[in-house]
Design an enzyme around this catalytic site. Structure first.
Site, short mmCIF file in Angstrom:
data_model
loop_
_atom_site.label_atom_id
_atom_site.label_comp_id
_atom_site.label_asym_id
_atom_site.label_seq_id
_atom_site.Cartn_x
_atom_site.Cartn_y
_atom_site.Cartn_z
N GLU A 59 -13.03 0.91 3.94
CA GLU A 59 -14.23 1.37 3.33
C GLU A 59 -15.52 0.49 3.91
O GLU A 59 -16.56 1.28 4.11
CB GLU A 59 -13.84 0.89 1.93
CG GLU A 59 -12.88 1.84 1.34
CD GLU A 59 -12.56 1.46 -0.25
OE1 GLU A 59 -12.31 0.39 -0.32
OE2 GLU A 59 -12.66 2.64 -0.66
N GLU B 240 -3.20 1.65 -0.19
CA GLU B 240 -3.41 1.16 -1.71
C GLU B 240 -2.27 1.94 -2.38
O GLU B 240 -1.54 1.28 -3.33
CB GLU B 240 -4.52 2.08 -2.28
CG GLU B 240 -6.12 1.41 -1.78
CD GLU B 240 -6.42 1.65 -0.41
OE1 GLU B 240 -5.76 2.19 0.28
OE2 GLU B 240 -7.53 1.24 0.02
#
Ligand code: 1HE
Length: 261
Positions: free
Chosen positions: A119, A139
């Protein structure tokens, strides 16, 4: 006078030299996992770049770029839904400030670029990886969800379909695959990504400041507009850049380049 160098302790070290502020994630013992202090420090830099900064050069100490969210801090703080929401909003503010603050960001990537690390990398406008770099969104395995903007930024780079597949399978993408997917713009030999990224940062720093600012602030906004709104905005931005005055000097220099002036 504002400092051109970071304090000697902290999760980041940075130094502004010759128009380039090099920002180094500096917690290699934690694989540069992003704790709240690191994200706060990134936000402060983005909101108030050291004087003289034309380009940020983002890099990391140790064998990996960034292992994503600091899972140890997350567990220790026992973050509930409200705390995690607030944390995600902090990341969003910090990363938006970096991506759209007007200063181009060039990233040098190596080793793990995972979860929140990806990110952060996706915030950079130019991404150079060495052959050791690998990318994933783990994740699902960790029982959490992206919270640092991947759902918008990474999805815009690789497409929602590719990102869905990466998130579901936890697929580890190597540097060459990342190049094909657009996750990085260039792959270089092990150990030379920072040098290559610096060359590009120097090139970018020589561009007109107003044009650089317009590129990094206007393009992401125009991407979300309709066709006609986007074109109208393009004309406004072009007019604004034209108004800075540097354009005539630069164009005259170009036109006179063969005349020995
Ligand atoms: C950490 C972290 C971390 C390592 N938070 N401490 N991110 C992940 O799921 C990635 C988790 N990390 C890894 O997969 C591996 O650590 C690496 C591939 C990055 C590196 O492997 P390696 O073998 O070089 O190092 P290591 O032995 O696994 O880790 C070294 C130390 O760093 C170790 O601590 P130690 O006390 O045992 O020495 C690790 O616990 C620590 N460490 N990664 C905290 N991430 C806003 S939402 C964002 C969502 C996400 O980012 S999800 C992705 C989370």
């Amino acid at each position: 006078m504002a400092s051109t160098e970071s304090p000697s302790t902290g999760p980041l070290r940075w130094q502004c030299e010759d128009l380039i502020t090099t920002v180094v994630l500096d917690r290699p013992q934690r694989r540069n996992a992003l704790d709240s202090a690191t994200v706060q420090a990134l936000m402060q830099l983005a909101l108030a770049p050291p004087p003289g900064t034309a380009v940020f050069l983002l890099a990391a100490e140790g064998p990996h770029f960034c292992a994503g969210l600091d899972l140890a801090e997350h567990v220790a703080l026992k973050r509930g839904p409200e705390e995690f929401f607030q944390l995600c909003r902090l990341w969003h503010t910090a990363f938006d400030a970096l991506q759209q603050g007007g200063v181009p960001v060039v990233a040098s990537l190596h080793g793990a670029v995972l979860g929140g690390g990806l990110e952060l990398a996706a915030v950079a406008h130019v991404r150079i990886a060495d052959e050791t770099a690998f990318f994933a969104l783990p994740e699902g395995e960790r029982g959490i969800f992206t919270g640092g903007g991947a759902i918008v930024r990474v999805a815009r780079i690789v497409g929602t379909d590719r990102m869905t597949e990466m998130m579901l399978t936890g697929r580890v993408v190597d540097a060459q695959q990342a190049l094909r997917m657009g996750l990085v713009h260039e792959v270089v030999e092990e150990g030379v990504a920072l040098a290559r990224a610096r060359v590009l940062a120097q090139k970018i720093a020589r561009n007109a400041r107003a044009t650089n600012r317009a590129i990094v602030t206007a393009l992401p906004r125009i991407a979300g507009m309709s066709h006609s709104d986007g074109l109208y905005m393009e004309a406004l931005v072009a007019a604004h850049v034209q108004a800075t005055g540097e354009v005539h000097e630069r164009l005259t220099q170009f036109l006179q380049r063969k005349a020995g002036h």
